[in-house]
Design a protein around this motif. Structure first.
Motif, PDB file in Angstrom:
ATOM      1  N   ILE A 106       0.804  -1.158   0.053  1.00  8.01           N
ATOM      2  CA  ILE A 106      -0.063  -0.106   0.075  1.00  8.01           C
ATOM      3  C   ILE A 106       0.797   1.231  -0.003  1.00  8.01           C
ATOM      4  O   ILE A 106       1.899   1.333   0.744  1.00  8.01           O
ATOM      5  N   LYS A 107       0.602   2.303  -0.867  1.00  5.66           N
ATOM      6  CA  LYS A 107       1.344   3.490  -1.008  1.00  5.66           C
ATOM      7  C   LYS A 107       0.347   4.598  -0.576  1.00  5.66           C
ATOM      8  O   LYS A 107      -0.770   4.728  -1.473  1.00  5.66           O
ATOM      9  N   SER A 108       0.859   5.459   0.231  1.00  4.88           N
ATOM     10  CA  SER A 108      -0.351   6.558   0.615  1.00  4.88           C
ATOM     11  C   SER A 108       0.370   7.720   0.285  1.00  4.88           C
ATOM     12  O   SER A 108       1.574   8.062   0.153  1.00  4.88           O
ATOM     13  N   SER A 109      -0.713   8.730  -0.180  1.00  5.43           N
ATOM     14  CA  SER A 109       0.050  10.248  -0.645  1.00  5.43           C
ATOM     15  C   SER A 109       0.295  11.048   0.808  1.00  5.43           C
ATOM     16  O   SER A 109       0.962  11.827   0.339  1.00  5.43           O
ATOM     17  N   ALA A 110      -0.075  10.612   1.861  1.00  4.35           N
ATOM     18  CA  ALA A 110       0.159  11.312   2.893  1.00  4.35           C
ATOM     19  C   ALA A 110      -0.526  10.562   4.260  1.00  4.35           C
ATOM     20  O   ALA A 110      -1.426  10.003   4.097  1.00  4.35           O
ATOM     21  N   PRO A 111       0.190  10.819   5.356  1.00  2.00           N
ATOM     22  CA  PRO A 111      -0.356   9.836   6.839  1.00  2.00           C
ATOM     23  C   PRO A 111      -1.740  10.663   6.682  1.00  2.00           C
ATOM     24  O   PRO A 111      -2.020  11.757   6.534  1.00  2.00           O
ATOM     25  N   SER A 112      -2.544   9.878   7.484  1.00  2.00           N
ATOM     26  CA  SER A 112      -4.146  10.354   7.823  1.00  2.00           C
ATOM     27  C   SER A 112      -3.784  11.037   9.103  1.00  2.00           C
ATOM     28  O   SER A 112      -3.541  10.251  10.145  1.00  2.00           O
ATOM     29  N   LEU A 113      -4.306  12.315   9.431  1.00  2.00           N
ATOM     30  CA  LEU A 113      -3.972  12.739  10.718  1.00  2.00           C
ATOM     31  C   LEU A 113      -5.288  12.938  11.358  1.00  2.00           C
ATOM     32  O   LEU A 113      -5.441  13.665  12.294  1.00  2.00           O
ATOM     33  N   GLY A 114      -6.424  12.408  10.770  1.00  2.00           N
ATOM     34  CA  GLY A 114      -7.657  12.423  11.425  1.00  2.00           C
ATOM     35  C   GLY A 114      -8.806  13.418  11.107  1.00  2.00           C
ATOM     36  O   GLY A 114      -8.439  14.529  10.503  1.00  2.00           O
ATOM     37  N   TYR A 115      -9.636  13.395  11.864  1.00  2.00           N
ATOM     38  CA  TYR A 115     -10.659  14.393  11.618  1.00  2.00           C
ATOM     39  C   TYR A 115     -10.707  15.877  11.934  1.00  2.00           C
ATOM     40  O   TYR A 115     -11.391  16.683  11.358  1.00  2.00           O
ATOM     41  N   THR A 116      -9.683  16.442  12.667  1.00  2.00           N
ATOM     42  CA  THR A 116      -9.296  17.418  13.059  1.00  2.00           C
ATOM     43  C   THR A 116      -8.638  18.252  11.987  1.00  2.00           C
ATOM     44  O   THR A 116      -8.648  19.502  11.997  1.00  2.00           O
ATOM     45  N   VAL A 117      -7.822  17.674  11.357  1.00  2.00           N
ATOM     46  CA  VAL A 117      -6.899  18.193  10.192  1.00  2.00           C
ATOM     47  C   VAL A 117      -7.011  17.715   8.873  1.00  2.00           C
ATOM     48  O   VAL A 117      -7.137  18.709   8.174  1.00  2.00           O
ATOM     49  N   MET A 118      -7.519  16.522   8.661  1.00  2.00           N
ATOM     50  CA  MET A 118      -7.950  15.898   7.343  1.00  2.00           C
ATOM     51  C   MET A 118      -9.471  15.462   7.192  1.00  2.00           C
ATOM     52  O   MET A 118     -10.233  16.175   7.291  1.00  2.00           O
ATOM     53  N   ASP A 119      -9.386  14.151   6.637  1.00  2.00           N
ATOM     54  CA  ASP A 119     -10.510  13.497   6.264  1.00  2.00           C
ATOM     55  C   ASP A 119     -11.624  14.329   5.518  1.00  2.00           C
ATOM     56  O   ASP A 119     -12.848  14.564   5.462  1.00  2.00           O
ATOM     57  N   GLU A 120     -10.917  14.839   4.426  1.00  2.00           N
ATOM     58  CA  GLU A 120     -11.706  15.360   3.565  1.00  2.00           C
ATOM     59  C   GLU A 120     -12.855  14.773   2.671  1.00  2.00           C
ATOM     60  O   GLU A 120     -12.580  13.313   2.703  1.00  2.00           O
ATOM     61  N   ALA A 121     -13.981  15.335   2.584  1.00  2.00           N
ATOM     62  CA  ALA A 121     -15.228  14.674   1.873  1.00  2.00           C
ATOM     63  C   ALA A 121     -15.710  13.511   2.738  1.00  2.00           C
ATOM     64  O   ALA A 121     -16.594  12.792   2.351  1.00  2.00           O
ATOM     65  N   SER A 122     -15.285  13.474   3.963  1.00  2.00           N
ATOM     66  CA  SER A 122     -16.124  12.284   5.082  1.00  2.00           C
ATOM     67  C   SER A 122     -17.139  12.715   5.768  1.00  2.00           C
ATOM     68  O   SER A 122     -17.442  14.009   5.571  1.00  2.00           O
ATOM     69  N   GLY A 123     -17.950  11.900   6.500  1.00  2.00           N
ATOM     70  CA  GLY A 123     -19.017  12.552   7.048  1.00  2.00           C
ATOM     71  C   GLY A 123     -18.867  13.385   8.169  1.00  2.00           C
ATOM     72  O   GLY A 123     -19.377  14.310   8.247  1.00  2.00           O
ATOM     73  N   ASN A 124     -17.411  13.249   9.085  1.00  2.00           N
ATOM     74  CA  ASN A 124     -17.388  14.556  10.083  1.00  2.00           C
ATOM     75  C   ASN A 124     -16.936  15.924   9.129  1.00  2.00           C
ATOM     76  O   ASN A 124     -17.112  16.768   9.803  1.00  2.00           O
ATOM     77  N   TYR A 125     -16.316  15.460   8.053  1.00  2.00           N
ATOM     78  CA  TYR A 125     -15.932  16.878   7.271  1.00  2.00           C
ATOM     79  C   TYR A 125     -17.206  17.538   6.941  1.00  2.00           C
ATOM     80  O   TYR A 125     -17.402  18.733   6.936  1.00  2.00           O
ATOM     81  N   PHE A 126     -18.210  16.861   6.114  1.00  2.00           N
ATOM     82  CA  PHE A 126     -19.492  17.541   5.997  1.00  2.00           C
ATOM     83  C   PHE A 126     -20.177  18.086   7.293  1.00  2.00           C
ATOM     84  O   PHE A 126     -20.913  19.273   7.126  1.00  2.00           O
ATOM     85  N   GLY A 127     -20.120  17.357   8.310  1.00  2.00           N
ATOM     86  CA  GLY A 127     -20.668  17.840   9.451  1.00  2.00           C
ATOM     87  C   GLY A 127     -20.243  18.963   9.907  1.00  2.00           C
ATOM     88  O   GLY A 127     -21.121  19.951  10.297  1.00  2.00           O
ATOM     89  N   LYS A 128     -18.990  19.049  10.013  1.00  2.00           N
ATOM     90  CA  LYS A 128     -18.329  20.776  10.395  1.00  2.00           C
ATOM     91  C   LYS A 128     -18.839  21.491   9.417  1.00  2.00           C
ATOM     92  O   LYS A 128     -19.117  22.806  10.103  1.00  2.00           O
ATOM     93  N   ILE A 129     -19.036  21.555   8.147  1.00  2.00           N
ATOM     94  CA  ILE A 129     -19.500  22.659   7.259  1.00  2.00           C
ATOM     95  C   ILE A 129     -20.792  23.013   7.563  1.00  2.00           C
ATOM     96  O   ILE A 129     -21.270  24.012   7.765  1.00  2.00           O
ATOM     97  N   LEU A 130     -21.719  21.903   7.690  1.00  2.00           N
ATOM     98  CA  LEU A 130     -23.175  22.304   8.026  1.00  2.00           C
ATOM     99  C   LEU A 130     -23.180  22.854   9.322  1.00  2.00           C
ATOM    100  O   LEU A 130     -23.989  23.814   9.377  1.00  2.00           O
ATOM    101  N   LEU A 131     -22.717  22.467  10.191  1.00  2.00           N
ATOM    102  CA  LEU A 131     -22.453  23.119  11.588  1.00  2.00           C
ATOM    103  C   LEU A 131     -22.245  24.653  11.484  1.00  2.00           C
ATOM    104  O   LEU A 131     -22.636  25.794  12.017  1.00  2.00           O
ATOM    105  N   LYS A 132     -21.206  25.011  10.874  1.00  2.00           N
ATOM    106  CA  LYS A 132     -20.557  26.220  10.496  1.00  2.00           C
ATOM    107  C   LYS A 132     -21.486  27.079   9.957  1.00  2.00           C
ATOM    108  O   LYS A 132     -21.799  28.380  10.194  1.00  2.00           O
ATOM    109  N   ASP A 133     -21.986  26.571   8.821  1.00  2.00           N
ATOM    110  CA  ASP A 133     -22.869  27.351   8.103  1.00  2.00           C
ATOM    111  C   ASP A 133     -24.242  27.607   8.657  1.00  2.00           C
ATOM    112  O   ASP A 133     -24.598  28.829   8.422  1.00  2.00           O
ATOM    113  N   PHE A 134     -24.661  26.702   9.584  1.00  2.00           N
ATOM    114  CA  PHE A 134     -25.999  27.072  10.299  1.00  2.00           C
ATOM    115  C   PHE A 134     -25.622  28.238  11.246  1.00  2.00           C
ATOM    116  O   PHE A 134     -26.542  29.080  11.124  1.00  2.00           O
TER     117      PHE A 134
END
Length: 282
Positions: A129-157
């Motif tokens: 397996i080759k990764s483009s970058a280490p995963s640093l989790g929901y506070t820094v990365m996780d683009e297009a994930s459920g928690n990523y979209f949840g943050k956007i919805l909360l902020k927009d609200f």
């Protein structure tokens, strides 16, 4: 007896097989991500499932693929917890990315992406397996994930950026008391799962322009950071695993084509593919 498990941050799917490769039962636990769940709670989530406890001394082999299991320290935490329950088992714990590879491409080269509560990707060359970058989790990365979209919805609200009709529906569906939100984010277990719970709202409104724009922007960000750096063309199979990919498949296909790639398959839950993979190994 053998246990095979696919463990996301939200839930974990378990399957028990006997020595004749026959499935005995399936069961779910809450997520067992050792990066965001305390050791005591990890143990509690396993011990509360009677199907697992009833066979704990009969299990001789466990293959667990889980979110938060990409580095040695959390792997050891979860392994110690499992060893205290399944005392006779040889326990193998790997990151969820490896499970996604086994469940989709098997042993063939491919780009494999996870889009669920969290997100990640890799290029599998058939051996490693080759990764483009280490995963640093929901506070820094996780683009297009459920928690990523949840943050956007909360902020927009709270910044009042949501369209009025969407805002009204959002208010009806969730407890948006500020103290409750802050407690869930900073004092409770699984803050990433809590954030991802807001993303479920988008499933019923994915035809709305506001929601579509959020999804497309997030998916393109995921591609920019997690897919395009592999520099592969449309001849390379690309698989997507997880609920975000599954429920927004039509929008995902648009973004994939825009980036000159073609989806090979979208898999909601990898557990069936993992069963087949391990049946062929037993």
């Amino acid at each position: 007896m053998i246990l095979i498990a696919d463990g996301g941050s939200t839930k974990a799917d378990w399957v028990a097989l006997n020595n004749n490769k026959e499935e005995i039962f399936r069961v779910k636990t809450l997520g067992l991500n050792p990066d965001v769940v305390a050791k005591e709670e990890l143990l509690n989530r396993i011990e509360n499932i009677f199907q697992l406890i009833n066979i704990k001394e009969k299990v001789h082999e466990i293959h667990f693929y889980g979110a938060g299991c990409g580095t040695p320290e959390p792997i050891q935490i979860l392994k110690n917890v499992m060893q205290s329950v399944f005392i006779n088992a040889d326990i193998n714990i790997s990151e969820d990315m490896l499970g996604a590879v086994y469940a989709s491409s098997g042993k063939k080269p491919a780009i494999v992406c996870i889009l669920g509560t969290g997100s990640n990707s890799c290029y599998f060359d058939g051996a490693t397996i080759k990764s483009s970058a280490p995963s640093l989790g929901y506070t820094v990365m996780d683009e297009a994930s459920g928690n990523y979209f949840g943050k956007i919805l909360l902020k927009d609200f709270f910044y009042q950026k949501m369209p009025k009709d969407i805002r009204k529906s959002f208010e009806k569906e969730f407890n948006l008391d500020v103290d409750t939100i802050k407690k869930s984010l900073y004092r409770e277990q699984n803050p990433n799962m809590y954030l991802a719970s807001f993303a479920k709202f988008m499933f019923n409104y994915k035809e709305d322009q506001y929601i579509q724009e959020i999804i497309k922007k997030g998916l393109q960000e995921f591609f920019d950071y997690r897919v395009l750096p592999f520099e592969k063309d449309s001849n390379t199979p690309i698989y997507f695993i997880g609920s975000i990919a599954f429920y927004f498949k039509d929008i995902l296909e648009e973004v994939v084509l825009k980036n000159n790639l073609i989806i090979t398959d979208v898999i909601q839950r990898p557990i069936d593919g993992l069963i087949e993979y391990h049946k062929n190994k037993i």
